[in-house]
Design a protein around this motif. Structure first.
Motif, PDB file in Angstrom:
ATOM      1  N   ARG A 160      19.577 -10.103  17.155  1.00  0.00           N
ATOM      2  CA  ARG A 160      19.723  -8.843  17.869  1.00  0.00           C
ATOM      3  C   ARG A 160      21.126  -8.686  18.435  1.00  0.00           C
ATOM      4  N   ASN A 161      22.117  -9.058  17.652  1.00  0.00           N
ATOM      5  CA  ASN A 161      23.488  -8.867  18.112  1.00  0.00           C
ATOM      6  C   ASN A 161      23.830  -7.378  17.970  1.00  0.00           C
ATOM      7  N   ILE A 162      23.969  -6.734  19.146  1.00  0.00           N
ATOM      8  CA  ILE A 162      24.099  -5.277  19.162  1.00  0.00           C
ATOM      9  C   ILE A 162      25.352  -4.801  18.423  1.00  0.00           C
ATOM     10  N   THR A 163      26.451  -5.542  18.593  1.00  0.00           N
ATOM     11  CA  THR A 163      27.690  -5.126  17.914  1.00  0.00           C
ATOM     12  C   THR A 163      27.498  -5.170  16.404  1.00  0.00           C
ATOM     13  N   GLU A 164      26.791  -6.216  15.958  1.00  0.00           N
ATOM     14  CA  GLU A 164      26.547  -6.366  14.519  1.00  0.00           C
ATOM     15  C   GLU A 164      25.637  -5.238  14.013  1.00  0.00           C
ATOM     16  N   ILE A 165      24.631  -4.910  14.835  1.00  0.00           N
ATOM     17  CA  ILE A 165      23.706  -3.831  14.454  1.00  0.00           C
ATOM     18  C   ILE A 165      24.490  -2.545  14.220  1.00  0.00           C
ATOM     19  N   VAL A 166      25.347  -2.200  15.188  1.00  0.00           N
ATOM     20  CA  VAL A 166      26.067  -0.921  15.087  1.00  0.00           C
ATOM     21  C   VAL A 166      27.037  -0.952  13.916  1.00  0.00           C
ATOM     22  N   SER A 167      27.716  -2.080  13.733  1.00  0.00           N
ATOM     23  CA  SER A 167      28.729  -2.073  12.670  1.00  0.00           C
ATOM     24  C   SER A 167      28.080  -2.032  11.281  1.00  0.00           C
ATOM     25  N   LYS A 168      26.969  -2.754  11.089  1.00  0.00           N
ATOM     26  CA  LYS A 168      26.291  -2.702   9.778  1.00  0.00           C
ATOM     27  C   LYS A 168      25.682  -1.315   9.535  1.00  0.00           C
ATOM     28  N   TYR A 169      25.116  -0.763  10.587  1.00  0.00           N
ATOM     29  CA  TYR A 169      24.501   0.559  10.456  1.00  0.00           C
ATOM     30  C   TYR A 169      25.579   1.597  10.091  1.00  0.00           C
ATOM     31  N   ASN A 170      26.712   1.521  10.783  1.00  0.00           N
ATOM     32  CA  ASN A 170      27.778   2.492  10.494  1.00  0.00           C
ATOM     33  C   ASN A 170      28.329   2.328   9.084  1.00  0.00           C
TER      34      ASN A 170
END
Ligand SMILES: O=C(O)CCC(=O)C(=O)O
Length: 288
Positions: free
Chosen positions: A3-13
């Motif tokens: 649940r690394n939030i930065t990773e979530i946002v960057s992969k999603y983007n």
């Protein structure tokens, strides 16, 4: 997936989607499925003549008439990655239960969600939660990576009977199937997808139902271009804009007051979801 939030946002983007994320345990997913199927048995089959709107209400606004579905829309493990993408203030604009019955030919054609939603911007993300397994054989979703960076492309309405979309709409762009990904999920897992990603799903060739809950999250800053005030629930933070009708959490399963509110929500949505469809799209779910 961690649940690394930065990773979530960057992969999603980067891709326009992200999966798998754990929304709940497999046991919880099974319990929610059982609750839903109990409500179906009680209200859909038995009272179909009394309330012919069951399908339309539950397909588009299940969170307004079924408290356990509203509960899912507020689960921290669902909301946290959504807030990482949208920020702290979050509304639920709609909840679609996409059910593919066992051995059903129903499919979803390639489309971009935001095409007919009449929203002014793209501050939206869908959390699609598996309440049953979602596999290649039972018609899991498929995404075309990176297509969220494209504007909305032309779609045409087919009103094909087995198409589960409101107008049977499909994009007029050729999708290279070899470059798409299968969104395989276990019960309790979810995917996130962008409102402009090209996505679709095949028929269900298995002997069990495929049940997915698609929760449409938006920011309160969004508004309907037509000026219609859609009915939404506030699930995080605050609404400082007042662009939508805020609806409270439902009181109990299929409570008459909640049903009345959900009917208004369906009617509001019909003003734009079927715009230009010449009446063909009206409540078409009732015949599926
Ligand atoms: O459940 C499916 O197969 C399709 C779902 C979908 O198109 C969506 O959630 O936007």
């Amino acid at each position: 997936m961690s649940r690394n939030i930065t990773e979530i946002v960057s992969k999603y983007n980067q891709n326009g989607y992200l999966f798998p994320l754990d929304a709940m345990s497999p046991e919880q997913a099974l319990a929610y499925r059982s609750q839903f199927e109990a409500a179906e048995r009680e209200y859909k089959d038995k009272d179909k003549d009394k309330d012919p709107d069951f399908d339309a209400l539950v397909f588009g606004h299940a969170n307004m008439v079924l408290p356990f579905i509203d509960e899912i829309t507020r689960l921290p493990d669902v909301l946290d990655p959504v807030k990482a993408i949208l920020g702290p203030d979050v509304l639920v604009w709609g909840v679609n239960l996409f059910i593919k019955e066992a051995e059903s030919p129903n499919y979803v054609s390639w489309h971009q969600d935001l095409t007919y939603w009449d929203l002014n911007d793209v501050e939206e993300v869908t959390a699609w939660i598996a309440l049953s397994p979602a596999t290649v054989n039972n018609g899991c979703m498929r995404f075309a990576p990176g297509t969220h960076t494209r504007e909305i492309v032309s779609h045409h309405d087919t009103f094909a009977r087995a198409n589960q979309l409101s107008r049977g709409q499909e994009i007029e762009v050729k999708v290279d199937e070899s470059e798409t990904v299968n969104v395989v999920l276990s019960p309790g897992q979810m995917s996130l997808h962008h409102g402009r990603i090209f996505h679709a799903s095949h028929a269900n060739r298995t002997t069990d139902r495929r049940i997915g809950l698609a929760i449409r999250y938006i920011t309160p800053a969004m508004h309907q271009l037509s000026g219609v005030k859609s009915y939404v629930t506030l699930v995080s933070g605050e609404d400082r804009f007042g662009h939508f009708n805020l609806v409270p959490a439902p009181i109990r399963v299929m409570d008459p007051a909640d049903l009345a509110m959900a009917r208004q929500a369906v009617e509001a949505g019909e003003k734009f979801l079927y715009a230009g469809a010449g009446g063909q799209g009206q409540r078409r779910l009732l015949r599926e």
